[in-house]
Design an enzyme around this catalytic site. Structure first.
Site, PDB file in Angstrom:
ATOM      1  N   ASN A 146      16.560 -22.230 -35.148  1.00  0.00           N
ATOM      2  CA  ASN A 146      16.994 -22.306 -36.612  1.00  0.00           C
ATOM      3  C   ASN A 146      16.177 -23.347 -37.574  1.00  0.00           C
ATOM      4  O   ASN A 146      15.800 -24.478 -37.438  1.00  0.00           O
ATOM      5  CB  ASN A 146      18.505 -23.451 -36.348  1.00  0.00           C
ATOM      6  N   TRP A 147      15.745 -22.659 -38.348  1.00  0.00           N
ATOM      7  CA  TRP A 147      14.348 -23.430 -39.138  1.00  0.00           C
ATOM      8  C   TRP A 147      15.015 -24.176 -40.374  1.00  0.00           C
ATOM      9  O   TRP A 147      14.142 -24.934 -41.114  1.00  0.00           O
ATOM     10  CB  TRP A 147      13.585 -22.222 -39.989  1.00  0.00           C
ATOM     11  N   LYS A 148      16.262 -24.044 -40.567  1.00  0.00           N
ATOM     12  CA  LYS A 148      16.792 -24.830 -41.672  1.00  0.00           C
ATOM     13  C   LYS A 148      16.045 -24.532 -43.042  1.00  0.00           C
ATOM     14  O   LYS A 148      15.454 -23.431 -43.307  1.00  0.00           O
ATOM     15  CB  LYS A 148      16.923 -26.286 -41.337  1.00  0.00           C
ATOM     16  N   HIS A 174      27.407 -24.227 -39.280  1.00  0.00           N
ATOM     17  CA  HIS A 174      26.561 -25.261 -38.677  1.00  0.00           C
ATOM     18  C   HIS A 174      26.954 -26.368 -39.194  1.00  0.00           C
ATOM     19  O   HIS A 174      27.562 -26.626 -40.473  1.00  0.00           O
ATOM     20  CB  HIS A 174      25.297 -24.989 -39.009  1.00  0.00           C
ATOM     21  N   GLU A 218      25.530 -28.929 -40.588  1.00  0.00           N
ATOM     22  CA  GLU A 218      25.079 -29.101 -41.830  1.00  0.00           C
ATOM     23  C   GLU A 218      25.676 -28.535 -43.176  1.00  0.00           C
ATOM     24  O   GLU A 218      25.955 -29.006 -44.001  1.00  0.00           O
ATOM     25  CB  GLU A 218      23.609 -28.891 -41.911  1.00  0.00           C
ATOM     26  N   GLU A 233      26.780 -27.722 -30.321  1.00  0.00           N
ATOM     27  CA  GLU A 233      25.777 -28.722 -30.915  1.00  0.00           C
ATOM     28  C   GLU A 233      26.822 -30.246 -31.576  1.00  0.00           C
ATOM     29  O   GLU A 233      27.065 -29.928 -32.456  1.00  0.00           O
ATOM     30  CB  GLU A 233      25.500 -27.969 -32.181  1.00  0.00           C
ATOM     31  N   GLY A 242      19.019 -33.369 -34.710  1.00  0.00           N
ATOM     32  CA  GLY A 242      17.877 -34.158 -35.273  1.00  0.00           C
ATOM     33  C   GLY A 242      17.591 -35.648 -34.911  1.00  0.00           C
ATOM     34  O   GLY A 242      16.992 -36.329 -36.011  1.00  0.00           O
ATOM     35  N   SER A 253      18.632 -31.409 -30.560  1.00  0.00           N
ATOM     36  CA  SER A 253      17.423 -32.056 -29.895  1.00  0.00           C
ATOM     37  C   SER A 253      16.843 -31.271 -28.704  1.00  0.00           C
ATOM     38  O   SER A 253      16.254 -32.272 -27.755  1.00  0.00           O
ATOM     39  CB  SER A 253      17.515 -33.518 -29.883  1.00  0.00           C
ATOM     40  N   GLY A 279      16.447 -26.589 -33.406  1.00  0.00           N
ATOM     41  CA  GLY A 279      16.072 -26.894 -34.719  1.00  0.00           C
ATOM     42  C   GLY A 279      14.633 -27.424 -34.802  1.00  0.00           C
ATOM     43  O   GLY A 279      13.692 -26.483 -34.927  1.00  0.00           O
ATOM     44  N   GLY A 280      14.302 -28.568 -34.915  1.00  0.00           N
ATOM     45  CA  GLY A 280      12.919 -29.237 -35.036  1.00  0.00           C
ATOM     46  C   GLY A 280      11.928 -28.677 -34.241  1.00  0.00           C
ATOM     47  O   GLY A 280      10.638 -28.147 -34.872  1.00  0.00           O
TER      48      GLY A 280
HETATM   49  P1  PGA Z   1      17.701 -30.055 -33.865  1.00  0.00           P
HETATM   50  O1  PGA Z   1      18.838 -29.134 -34.552  1.00  0.00           O
HETATM   51  O2  PGA Z   1      17.075 -29.270 -32.545  1.00  0.00           O
HETATM   52  O3  PGA Z   1      16.513 -30.321 -34.947  1.00  0.00           O
HETATM   53  O4  PGA Z   1      18.177 -31.367 -33.256  1.00  0.00           O
HETATM   54  C1  PGA Z   1      19.524 -28.392 -33.947  1.00  0.00           C
HETATM   55  C2  PGA Z   1      20.304 -27.656 -34.933  1.00  0.00           C
HETATM   56  O5  PGA Z   1      20.780 -28.303 -36.003  1.00  0.00           O
HETATM   57  O6  PGA Z   1      20.612 -26.465 -34.894  1.00  0.00           O
END
Ligand code: PGA
Length: 251
Positions: free
Chosen positions: A10-12, A93, A95, A165, A171, A208, A229-230
């Site tokens: 997930n590149w956000k 998600h 967010e 998640e 994050g 993470s 994500g990251g």
């Molecule tokens: P993260 O994000 O790996 O940076 O914790 C995961 C996500 O939000 O899907």
């Protein structure tokens, strides 16, 4: 071991169209196809059209969509617009839920719309730290699952992938332990079995995930992939996570 894994990135709100193309071409060089392993990335909307057919081994997903087919909805993207561009769509998600105030009802409408237009939903659920500490994790997850799947046919339920998640792990560098993740995944499987008898469910863990912890997470019985994500923004790291999965499959 018979599991079908999905490693998703997930590149956000990172990477423009050119950077997204370059990333996929680079990533494609780093791994060979492995039976039982699907790789997918979820770039921003603006990159999607340029990624069509770029590399068949890397599936593409959208990070969100609106549930209406068309209309006066300034700034929104409809499921019809995503058809032919993506295989998957990430929905609910944390967010989106927290920052953009998406409700369980919105998520339900989006899941239904995605299925109606042949997009595969990756439905995100997860608890806050406060909810975990208050012992409310399972209740929260069950509620999110039931609300998201309201009104779906049994066969439609079989097309959904769930991503667990924990919000406190996103994050933050603080991942759920493999044991904590497995416990919730096992619970989700049970809830799903009741809601959709006979339908298989793929459950990804997210929060993470890094090359250092992916193997141990993926080795858990009820974890069938990861949503990264990251670490998915970096070819080396994302590729190392893909390799950890391949390693498990080759055992
Ligand atoms: P993260 O994000 O790996 O940076 O914790 C995961 C996500 O939000 O899907």
């Amino acid at each position: 071991m018979g599991k079908e894994f999905l490693i998703a990135g997930n590149w956000k709100m990172y990477k423009n169209a050119d950077q997204s193309r370059a990333f996929i071409l680079e990533l494609a060089k780093t791994f060979a196809p492995v039976t039982g392993l699907t790789v997918a990335v979820f770039p921003p909307f603006t990159a999607l059209a340029g990624l069509r057919g770029l590399d068949a081994r890397i599936k593409i997903g959208a990070q969100n969509m609106f549930y209406e087919e068309k209309g006066a909805f300034t700034g929104e993207i409809s499921p019809v617009m995503l058809q032919g561009l993506v295989d998957y769509v990430l929905l609910g998600h944390s967010e989106r839920r927290e920052i953009f105030k998406e409700s369980d009802d919105d998520v339900n409408k989006k899941v239904r719309a995605a299925l109606q237009f042949d997009l595969l939903p990756v439905l995100c659920v997860g608890e806050t730290l406060q909810e975990r500490e208050a012992g409310k994790t399972m209740a929260k997850i069950k509620n999110q699952l039931e609300k998201a799947a309201r009104g779906l046919e049994n066969s439609e339920m079989g097309k959904i992938t769930v991503a667990y998640e924990p919000i406190w792990a996103i994050g933050t560098g603080r991942n759920a332990t493999p044991g904590q993740a497995q416990e919730v995944h096992h619970f989700i499987k049970g809830v799903w079995r009741e809601m959709a008898p006979g339908q298989k469910l793929k459950i990804l863990y997210g929060g993470s995930v890094k090359p250092e912890n992916s193997l141990e997470l993926l080795a858990q019985d009820d974890i069938s992939g990861v949503l990264v994500g990251g670490a998915s923004l970096n070819v080396e790291q994302f590729s190392a996570i893909i390799h950890s999965c391949a390693q498990l499959l080759n055992k």
